[in-house]
Design a protein around this motif. Sequence first.
Motif, PDB file in Angstrom:
ATOM      1  N   CYS A 126       0.850  -1.185   0.000  1.00  0.00           N
ATOM      2  CA  CYS A 126       0.000   0.000   0.000  1.00  0.00           C
ATOM      3  C   CYS A 126       0.889   1.239   0.000  1.00  0.00           C
ATOM      4  N   ASP A 127       0.264   2.405  -0.094  1.00  0.00           N
ATOM      5  CA  ASP A 127       1.020   3.656  -0.021  1.00  0.00           C
ATOM      6  C   ASP A 127       1.732   3.763   1.314  1.00  0.00           C
ATOM      7  N   THR A 128       2.800   4.539   1.332  1.00  0.00           N
ATOM      8  CA  THR A 128       3.472   4.840   2.589  1.00  0.00           C
ATOM      9  C   THR A 128       2.528   5.668   3.450  1.00  0.00           C
TER      10      THR A 128
ATOM     11  N   ARG B 199       0.958   8.448   5.744  1.00  0.00           N
ATOM     12  CA  ARG B 199       1.236   9.878   5.876  1.00  0.00           C
ATOM     13  C   ARG B 199       0.945  10.308   7.304  1.00  0.00           C
TER      14      ARG B 199
ATOM     15  N   TYR C 288      -5.736   7.371   1.756  1.00  0.00           N
ATOM     16  CA  TYR C 288      -4.424   6.759   1.938  1.00  0.00           C
ATOM     17  C   TYR C 288      -4.215   6.399   3.415  1.00  0.00           C
TER      18      TYR C 288
END
Length: 166
Positions: free
Chosen positions: A16-18, A20, A43
């Motif tokens: 998955c996305d890093t 935030r 996200y």
Amino acid sequence: MKERCFQLAVKSRPLCDTPRNHVFCGPGKYLVVQKVSISEDMYPVQEDDSYFVFVRKGAGTFTINGADFRVKEGCVCWIQAPQVLTIRPDYGNTLDLWVCDYDYQLISYFMFNRPTIVEESDIVMAVPIIGPEGKNLERIHELFEDFDWLCSRNNRGKQLMRASII
């Protein structure tokens, strides 16, 4: 015959996305109610502080450290600092959320109230979602409403009252 070594050129990709940070917590976000509307998958978020999320409207899924939790209007979620949260509204839904950062007040609570080991364990090991029929949920909703009302009156006295509500 000479042996050949084949090297696969497979590029690894994250699942998955890093995550935030400073989405819900950080400078300028303490002691205020953040009103957020989410209509598409969000996200992953990992904050340095902990925070409450109150689902005012809509339905969807909160994924917390890989575990899915169904949420709908009235649910309250407690996200602790090491947890990663991904928010996914149900198709066609918009999740209206109220978010409050609170971590440093919890530290004050521990300092002044000296909870027992059982109470401390209950706080740390609690399930992160309180469903719409959870215990004391009506009182939690009232506290969010009070907190929001106090946010609209910005003076030092009201800041102390907001800190005590959290």
